[in-house]
Design a protein around this motif. Structure first.
Motif, PDB file in Angstrom:
ATOM      1  N   ILE A 184       0.812  -1.227   0.000  1.00 54.89           N
ATOM      2  CA  ILE A 184       0.000   0.000   0.000  1.00 54.89           C
ATOM      3  C   ILE A 184       0.841   1.271   0.000  1.00 54.89           C
ATOM      4  CG2 ILE A 184      -1.934  -1.141   1.131  1.00 54.89           C
ATOM      5  CD1 ILE A 184      -1.017   0.150   3.764  1.00 54.89           C
ATOM      6  N   ASN A 185       2.130   1.123  -0.262  1.00 51.96           N
ATOM      7  CA  ASN A 185       2.968   2.322  -0.343  1.00 51.96           C
ATOM      8  C   ASN A 185       3.992   2.177  -1.480  1.00 51.96           C
ATOM      9  OD1 ASN A 185       3.951   4.834   0.213  1.00 51.96           O
ATOM     10  ND2 ASN A 185       4.976   4.287   2.119  1.00 51.96           N
ATOM     11  N   GLY A 204      -1.444  10.823  -8.655  1.00 51.26           N
ATOM     12  CA  GLY A 204      -1.988   9.493  -8.920  1.00 51.26           C
ATOM     13  C   GLY A 204      -3.331   9.201  -8.287  1.00 51.26           C
ATOM     14  N   TRP A 205      -3.914  10.189  -7.599  1.00 46.06           N
ATOM     15  CA  TRP A 205      -5.199   9.975  -6.930  1.00 46.06           C
ATOM     16  C   TRP A 205      -6.291  10.863  -7.528  1.00 46.06           C
ATOM     17  CZ3 TRP A 205      -6.149   6.033  -3.780  1.00 46.06           C
ATOM     18  CH2 TRP A 205      -5.093   5.447  -3.071  1.00 46.06           C
ATOM     19  N   GLY A 206      -7.454  10.265  -7.769  1.00 46.56           N
ATOM     20  CA  GLY A 206      -8.637  11.025  -8.147  1.00 46.56           C
ATOM     21  C   GLY A 206      -9.499  11.220  -6.910  1.00 46.56           C
ATOM     22  N   PHE A 207     -10.014  12.423  -6.732  1.00 46.99           N
ATOM     23  CA  PHE A 207     -10.792  12.736  -5.535  1.00 46.99           C
ATOM     24  C   PHE A 207     -12.233  13.075  -5.891  1.00 46.99           C
ATOM     25  CE2 PHE A 207      -6.415  13.688  -4.438  1.00 46.99           C
ATOM     26  CZ  PHE A 207      -6.292  13.177  -3.150  1.00 46.99           C
ATOM     27  N   ALA A 208     -13.166  12.676  -5.024  1.00 46.15           N
ATOM     28  CA  ALA A 208     -14.579  13.018  -5.198  1.00 46.15           C
ATOM     29  C   ALA A 208     -15.247  13.056  -3.838  1.00 46.15           C
ATOM     30  CB  ALA A 208     -15.273  12.002  -6.096  1.00 46.15           C
ATOM     31  N   ARG A 209     -16.257  13.911  -3.720  1.00 45.40           N
ATOM     32  CA  ARG A 209     -17.014  14.004  -2.478  1.00 45.40           C
ATOM     33  C   ARG A 209     -18.478  14.254  -2.819  1.00 45.40           C
ATOM     34  NH1 ARG A 209     -15.325  18.691   1.533  1.00 45.40           N
ATOM     35  NH2 ARG A 209     -13.385  17.498   1.492  1.00 45.40           N
ATOM     36  N   PHE A 210     -19.383  13.542  -2.117  1.00 46.84           N
ATOM     37  CA  PHE A 210     -20.819  13.699  -2.313  1.00 46.84           C
ATOM     38  C   PHE A 210     -21.458  13.944  -0.953  1.00 46.84           C
ATOM     39  CE2 PHE A 210     -19.094  11.093  -5.661  1.00 46.84           C
ATOM     40  CZ  PHE A 210     -19.646  11.648  -6.815  1.00 46.84           C
ATOM     41  N   LYS A 211     -22.187  15.073  -0.848  1.00 49.48           N
ATOM     42  CA  LYS A 211     -22.666  15.529   0.456  1.00 49.48           C
ATOM     43  C   LYS A 211     -24.183  15.413   0.579  1.00 49.48           C
ATOM     44  CE  LYS A 211     -20.453  18.945   2.330  1.00 49.48           C
ATOM     45  NZ  LYS A 211     -19.919  20.289   2.655  1.00 49.48           N
ATOM     46  N   THR A 212     -24.640  15.230   1.796  1.00 49.99           N
ATOM     47  CA  THR A 212     -26.042  15.159   2.202  1.00 49.99           C
ATOM     48  C   THR A 212     -26.750  13.959   1.574  1.00 49.99           C
ATOM     49  OG1 THR A 212     -27.056  16.496   0.428  1.00 49.99           O
ATOM     50  CG2 THR A 212     -26.056  17.685   2.267  1.00 49.99           C
ATOM     51  N   LEU A 213     -28.014  13.790   1.946  1.00 46.05           N
ATOM     52  CA  LEU A 213     -28.802  12.668   1.411  1.00 46.05           C
ATOM     53  C   LEU A 213     -29.024  12.790  -0.081  1.00 46.05           C
ATOM     54  CD1 LEU A 213     -31.532  12.274   4.193  1.00 46.05           C
ATOM     55  CD2 LEU A 213     -29.431  10.979   3.890  1.00 46.05           C
ATOM     56  N   CYS A 262      -8.165  19.240  -1.967  1.00 46.31           N
ATOM     57  CA  CYS A 262      -7.983  17.851  -1.518  1.00 46.31           C
ATOM     58  C   CYS A 262      -6.499  17.516  -1.374  1.00 46.31           C
ATOM     59  CB  CYS A 262      -8.623  16.885  -2.521  1.00 46.31           C
ATOM     60  SG  CYS A 262     -10.408  17.081  -2.710  1.00 46.31           S
ATOM     61  N   MET A 263      -5.701  17.875  -2.378  1.00 45.30           N
ATOM     62  CA  MET A 263      -4.282  17.545  -2.343  1.00 45.30           C
ATOM     63  C   MET A 263      -3.556  18.317  -1.248  1.00 45.30           C
ATOM     64  SD  MET A 263      -3.356  15.046  -4.035  1.00 45.30           S
ATOM     65  CE  MET A 263      -1.739  15.289  -3.320  1.00 45.30           C
ATOM     66  N   SER A 264      -3.982  19.553  -1.005  1.00 48.04           N
ATOM     67  CA  SER A 264      -3.365  20.335   0.069  1.00 48.04           C
ATOM     68  C   SER A 264      -3.582  19.650   1.415  1.00 48.04           C
ATOM     69  CB  SER A 264      -3.953  21.752   0.104  1.00 48.04           C
ATOM     70  OG  SER A 264      -3.639  22.453  -1.080  1.00 48.04           O
ATOM     71  N   CYS A 265      -4.796  19.112   1.590  1.00 45.12           N
ATOM     72  CA  CYS A 265      -5.117  18.435   2.835  1.00 45.12           C
ATOM     73  C   CYS A 265      -4.301  17.153   3.000  1.00 45.12           C
ATOM     74  CB  CYS A 265      -6.614  18.120   2.875  1.00 45.12           C
ATOM     75  SG  CYS A 265      -7.161  17.283   4.376  1.00 45.12           S
ATOM     76  N   HIS A 266      -4.094  16.419   1.900  1.00 41.05           N
ATOM     77  CA  HIS A 266      -3.407  15.129   1.971  1.00 41.05           C
ATOM     78  C   HIS A 266      -1.884  15.238   1.847  1.00 41.05           C
ATOM     79  CE1 HIS A 266      -6.766  12.148   1.878  1.00 41.05           C
ATOM     80  NE2 HIS A 266      -7.431  13.223   1.509  1.00 41.05           N
ATOM     81  N   GLN A 267      -1.368  16.438   1.574  1.00 45.26           N
ATOM     82  CA  GLN A 267       0.065  16.619   1.378  1.00 45.26           C
ATOM     83  C   GLN A 267       0.912  16.131   2.552  1.00 45.26           C
ATOM     84  OE1 GLN A 267       1.294  17.622  -1.556  1.00 45.26           O
ATOM     85  NE2 GLN A 267       3.369  17.261  -0.837  1.00 45.26           N
ATOM     86  N   VAL A 327      -2.302   8.907   1.894  1.00 42.87           N
ATOM     87  CA  VAL A 327      -3.457   8.322   2.582  1.00 42.87           C
ATOM     88  C   VAL A 327      -3.294   8.508   4.090  1.00 42.87           C
ATOM     89  CG1 VAL A 327      -4.764   6.209   3.043  1.00 42.87           C
ATOM     90  CG2 VAL A 327      -3.887   6.663   0.738  1.00 42.87           C
ATOM     91  N   PHE A 328      -4.288   9.090   4.733  1.00 46.06           N
ATOM     92  CA  PHE A 328      -4.204   9.385   6.159  1.00 46.06           C
ATOM     93  C   PHE A 328      -4.359   8.145   7.039  1.00 46.06           C
ATOM     94  CE2 PHE A 328      -4.885  13.872   5.116  1.00 46.06           C
ATOM     95  CZ  PHE A 328      -4.123  14.493   6.093  1.00 46.06           C
ATOM     96  N   THR A 329      -5.446   7.422   6.822  1.00 47.65           N
ATOM     97  CA  THR A 329      -5.833   6.379   7.768  1.00 47.65           C
ATOM     98  C   THR A 329      -5.129   5.055   7.458  1.00 47.65           C
ATOM     99  OG1 THR A 329      -8.011   7.410   7.938  1.00 47.65           O
ATOM    100  CG2 THR A 329      -7.777   5.194   8.824  1.00 47.65           C
ATOM    101  N   LEU A 330      -4.374   4.550   8.412  1.00 42.13           N
ATOM    102  CA  LEU A 330      -3.726   3.257   8.249  1.00 42.13           C
ATOM    103  C   LEU A 330      -4.769   2.167   8.398  1.00 42.13           C
ATOM    104  CD1 LEU A 330      -0.477   3.779  10.337  1.00 42.13           C
ATOM    105  CD2 LEU A 330      -0.694   3.740   7.854  1.00 42.13           C
ATOM    106  N   PRO A 331      -4.711   1.134   7.544  1.00 38.92           N
ATOM    107  CA  PRO A 331      -5.724   0.069   7.601  1.00 38.92           C
ATOM    108  C   PRO A 331      -5.639  -0.746   8.888  1.00 38.92           C
ATOM    109  CG  PRO A 331      -4.494   0.032   5.528  1.00 38.92           C
ATOM    110  CD  PRO A 331      -3.766   0.944   6.463  1.00 38.92           C
ATOM    111  N   ILE A 332      -6.795  -1.247   9.318  1.00 42.04           N
ATOM    112  CA  ILE A 332      -6.820  -2.247  10.376  1.00 42.04           C
ATOM    113  C   ILE A 332      -6.233  -3.517   9.784  1.00 42.04           C
ATOM    114  CG2 ILE A 332      -8.325  -3.669  11.843  1.00 42.04           C
ATOM    115  CD1 ILE A 332     -10.348  -1.353  11.751  1.00 42.04           C
ATOM    116  N   ARG A 333      -5.386  -4.227  10.518  1.00 41.42           N
ATOM    117  CA  ARG A 333      -4.743  -5.411   9.975  1.00 41.42           C
ATOM    118  C   ARG A 333      -5.757  -6.478   9.610  1.00 41.42           C
ATOM    119  NH1 ARG A 333       0.672  -6.355  13.735  1.00 41.42           N
ATOM    120  NH2 ARG A 333       1.689  -4.368  13.226  1.00 41.42           N
TER     121      ARG A 333
END
Length: 318
Positions: free
Chosen positions: A227-228, A274-283, A298-303, A311-317
């Motif tokens: 994953i890296n 190498g990452w495509g970003f998308a966000r969908f809000k509300t119902l 998005c890229m500024s946040c993930h830099q 990628v911020f969150t490390l996977p649960i094993r």
């Protein structure tokens, strides 16, 4: 002075004169950096405001304080680009344009980036050392963000009823003839809820929890510890929900807020690492971003997670 020495001096002087003339010419091509009117400045305690103005406002506000060396080309081109990108992602001078919830989220993300050492940019602090934050500065910012946290009400009846009512609304939009598409061309992926769980996180600033799912390619990469970087075809979905707390303090998933997708494709999304970003809000699954430039945010946040393939969150094993 003999002719040979004169010739040698000319060979040295002529290139220097040419370089000097080019340097002078570049100054006429230097970009103009302006400070538009402030429509609604950030309202925070004085000590927090002082830190932000000292370390953030030059790039993230309409109150940029240019030093003499910031105005000299080609440095001025780099400075102008930093300001353009900075104001695009976060502009404290247009703070009133954000909803209260988005204001809190922006502050939360900003302090996280400072904590991770991604902001201020090292290229900026190299020329502006006074912008570096001390441990005390960081503590002041963290304490302020902590004071904004949402405190959940145990067995909140409103949250429980909202959760019960929303399922039909989501299904209605997912079964629509045409699924929503973001301005950068990514379509909502309704099947993400059937993917395997990768991890979970909490956002104390707004009382929500994040559930991260991975498609089959992502899960295979996790199991094989590849994953890296993440392989092409891997998709991560991060869905945000209200938190429901019971009388014992246990947290469970509440009403849906939004879902974000990260899609790995080195060739297609080479401009965003190498990452495509998308966000969908509300119902209503409203696509985030007025235009495709929202990916800059998005890229500024993930830099800060560059060394973890953004990628911020490390996977649960698994």
């Amino acid at each position: 002075m003999n002719k040979l020495n004169i010739f040698k001096r000319k060979r040295i002087m002529i290139p220097l004169i040419i370089l000097f003339l080019i340097f002078i010419g570049l100054q006429f091509l230097s970009p103009k950096i302006t400070n538009p009117p402030v429509t609604g400045d950030l309202k925070v305690p004085h000590e927090v405001q002082t830190i932000l103005k000292n370390s953030c406002y030059d790039c993230h506000s309409n109150q940029t304080n240019l030093r003499w060396y910031d105005k000299i080309a080609p440095v001025s081109w780099l400075v102008a680009q930093h300001i353009k990108d900075g104001r695009s992602g976060l502009n404290f001078s247009n703070w009133d344009a954000l909803s209260p919830a988005d204001q809190k989220a922006k502050l939360w993300e900003s302090v996280n980036q400072v904590s991770l050492g991604a902001m201020p940019l090292s290229s900026y602090t190299l020329a502006h050392p006074q912008a570096k934050l001390s441990k005390n500065d960081l503590k002041i910012l963290k304490d302020y963000i902590w004071s904004l946290r949402v405190k959940n009400v145990p067995e909140d009846v409103t949250n429980i009823k909202t959760l019960e009512k929303q399922s039909a609304a989501i299904i209605k939009h997912e079964n629509a003839a045409k699924l929503p598409i973001t301005s950068n061309g990514i379509e909502y992926i309704a099947d993400y809820k059937n993917w395997a769980l990768v991890s979970t996180t909490q956002r104390l600033d707004n009382g929500t929890m994040r559930v991260i799912y991975g498609n089959s390619v992502a899960i295979k990469a996790i199991r094989e510890k590849k994953i890296n970087p993440w392989p092409d075809g891997a998709i991560l979905a991060k869905a945000a929900y209200d938190e429901i707390e019971d009388s014992d303090g246990n947290i469970s998933q509440g009403a849906f807020k939004q879902v974000e997708f990260m899609i790995k494709d080195q060739k297609k999304y080479n401009k965003t690492n190498g990452w495509g970003f998308a966000r969908f809000k509300t119902l209503q699954l409203v696509p985030y971003g007025k235009n495709a430039n929202f990916v800059i945010d998005c890229m500024s946040c993930h830099q800060p997670m560059k060394n973890n393939d953004y990628v911020f969150t490390l996977p649960i094993r698994h």
